[in-house]
Design an enzyme around this catalytic site. Structure first.
Site, PDB file in Angstrom:
ATOM      1  CG  HIS A   1      31.007   7.423  73.208  1.00  0.00           C
ATOM      2  ND1 HIS A   1      31.882   6.631  72.324  1.00  0.00           N
ATOM      3  CD2 HIS A   1      31.638   8.692  73.950  1.00  0.00           C
ATOM      4  CE1 HIS A   1      33.072   7.152  73.014  1.00  0.00           C
ATOM      5  NE2 HIS A   1      33.175   7.853  73.964  1.00  0.00           N
TER       6      HIS A   1
ATOM      7  CB  SER B   1       5.731   6.980  53.029  1.00  0.00           C
ATOM      8  OG  SER B   1       4.937   5.783  52.429  1.00  0.00           O
TER       9      SER B   1
ATOM     10  CE  LYS C   1       8.953   7.144  56.990  1.00  0.00           C
ATOM     11  NZ  LYS C   1       8.746   6.533  56.685  1.00  0.00           N
TER      12      LYS C   1
ATOM     13  CD  GLU D   1      17.010   8.106  54.073  1.00  0.00           C
ATOM     14  OE1 GLU D   1      16.343   6.877  54.082  1.00  0.00           O
ATOM     15  OE2 GLU D   1      16.116   9.384  53.999  1.00  0.00           O
TER      16      GLU D   1
END
Ligand code: ARG
Length: 457
Positions: free
Chosen positions: A157, A278, A284, A291
């Site tokens: 979980h 970024s 970043k 992704e």
């Protein structure tokens, strides 16, 4: 407006814009090598059976061989008016050797031709996929070998559950990929069939030898039923389904890499090669490749559902709908190969923050089961032990410390069977080591599992 290889029955010629809608050459030119290979086998069979005279066979073969060379050199020019790769090659062969080219299509149809091409293509891609899976598995085995004793929190979980070996976590993916590979390998039985000679749908009046063409193409045998041969795309669905499962596994791993590389988790750092910056936020480092694999999983599922949907309503045998089988298959082959390769590179080059990982399990309650098991091993019913430890956890939360910070007096107040050895049991390394049941995370088990994994490679 254009004249057609099949134009005899037509009084009017087609409009270009309609041709353009029907054409598949923009994408099925990817099958040029397979198409020529299929034609070479077919014409050899026509020669061996005496259906065509040797001179014609020799001429057609030399023409096809020249076209294959020119295709490899990127020298062939295709015309949309010629619809697809099959008719384009036939036209180019005609340009190359003259009217004898027209004999190549004796005893076959584009329906068995296109199915043959797709079988040849997918046989190659299935093997390619298994090779790439093996490469990725080898990277996982190497990483696991380096991290048998790296302890991390195991989750259920997405809540800390029990400490585990990082190698154990990685090897879970090894076995998923192993099953993926088995599925691909098993599917070869169904990819490895020859539709060639099924002709349009019903076979042919010519005394062809389908076993010979199958042999020449390296297929195990011809389809038993000509209708099935030209209308079967199950093998393509199966490929897309097997690829979808691989992508699902990669996507889950990507999700973990993405989460693990956050400041909040800080379990790993992806190498600069597989991350991006970024345009506005200078600090970043984004896990774009992970992704993207996660995102591309969607398109592969789309390819699968797309083909299933194309097939669901079409009667036997060939229908033009089936032309829609190819783009999804090509797209998936491309996406799958890219994703497997990127994943291997990403894992190989990432840094595992071993010290931080080790620290995490000293600052959580993932050793709570150890306490309960400790009592249960001393014959306290597990249910009762669970209740006692649950109360201890609550006590710790209220006092803002962890289980190992409890004094022996506090522990014995909860249950008199607690003794001083409990503090060793509570250490994450001990907790992992003691989970020595078969297939568990215990270091000995993980070492054995690694051996099994290496044997499977
Ligand atoms: N371009 C077609 C396809 O991809 C080839 C087969 C066409 N056969 C036909 N009878 N129209 O499926």
């Amino acid at each position: 407006m254009s004249s057609k290889l099949w134009g005899g029955r037509f009084a009017a010629t087609n409009e270009e814009w309609v041709d353009s809608f029907g054409a598949s050459i923009s994408f099925d030119q990817q099958l040029v090598a397979e198409d020529i290979q299929g034609s070479l086998a077919h014409v050899s069979m026509l020669g061996a059976t005496g259906i065509l005279p040797p001179d014609d066979v020799a001429l057609i073969k030399s023409g096809l061989t020249t076209l294959a060379q020119r295709a490899r050199a990127g020298e062939l020019t295709y015309r949309e008016a010629n619809e697809d790769i099959h008719l384009n090659i036939e036209q180019l062969l005609h340009d190359e050797i003259g009217p004898v080219a027209g004999k190549l299509h004796t005893g076959r149809s584009r329906n068995d031709q296109v199915a043959t091409d797709l079988h040849l293509y997918l046989k190659k891609e299935v093997i390619h996929a298994t090779d790439l899976l093996t490469k990725l598995q080898a990277v996982i085995v190497q990483l696991a070998t380096d991290h048998v004793y790296t302890v991390m929190p195991g989750y259920t979980h997405l809540q800390r559950a029990q400490p585990i070996s990082f190698a154990h976590h990685l090897l879970a993916y090894f076995w998923m990929l192993e099953r993926d590979k088995e599925r691909f390998r098993d599917s070869l039985k169904r990819v490895d069939l020859s539709p060639l000679g099924a002709s349009a749908l019903a076979g042919t009046t010519f005394p062809i030898d389908r076993h010979l063409s199958a042999d020449l193409l390296g297929f195990s045998k011809p389809y038993a039923n000509s209708l099935d041969a030209v209308s079967d795309r199950d093998f393509a669905v199966e490929y897309l389904s097997n690829a979808s499962l691989v992508m699902m596994h990669l996507s889950r791993l990507c999700e973990e890499l993405i989460v693990w590389s956050t400041d909040e988790f800080n379990f790993i750092e992806l190498s600069d090669t597989f991350a991006t910056g970024s345009s506005i936020m200078p600090q970043k480092k984004n896990p774009d490749m992970a992704e993207l694999i996660r995102g591309k999983t969607g398109r592969v599922y789309g390819d699968l559902v797309g083909l299933l949907t194309v097939l669901k309503g079409i009667p036997l045998a060939y229908n033009k709908d089936m032309q829609e089988d190819k783009e999804g298959v090509f797209d998936t082959a491309h996406t799958l190969a890219g994703s497997l390769t990127i994943m291997a590179g990403m894992l190989e080059s990432m840094t595992v923050n071993v010290d931080h990982l080790a620290e995490t399990t000293t600052k959580d309650f993932s050793n709570a089961t150890e306490l309960a098991d400790y009592l249960a091993a001393k014959q306290v019913p597990f249910r009762q032990a669970h209740e006692i430890v649950g109360k201890l956890v609550l006590q710790c939360i209220q006092a803002q410390h962890y289980l190992a910070d409890l004094t022996l007096a506090q522990l014995q107040a909860a249950h008199p069977l607690f003794e001083a050895d409990i503090y060793t049991v509570l250490q994450p390394q001990t907790a992992v080591a003691r989970r020595n049941s078969f297939g568990g995370t215990g270091f000995e088990q993980v070492l054995q599992q690694l051996e099994q994994a290496k044997d499977a490679l």
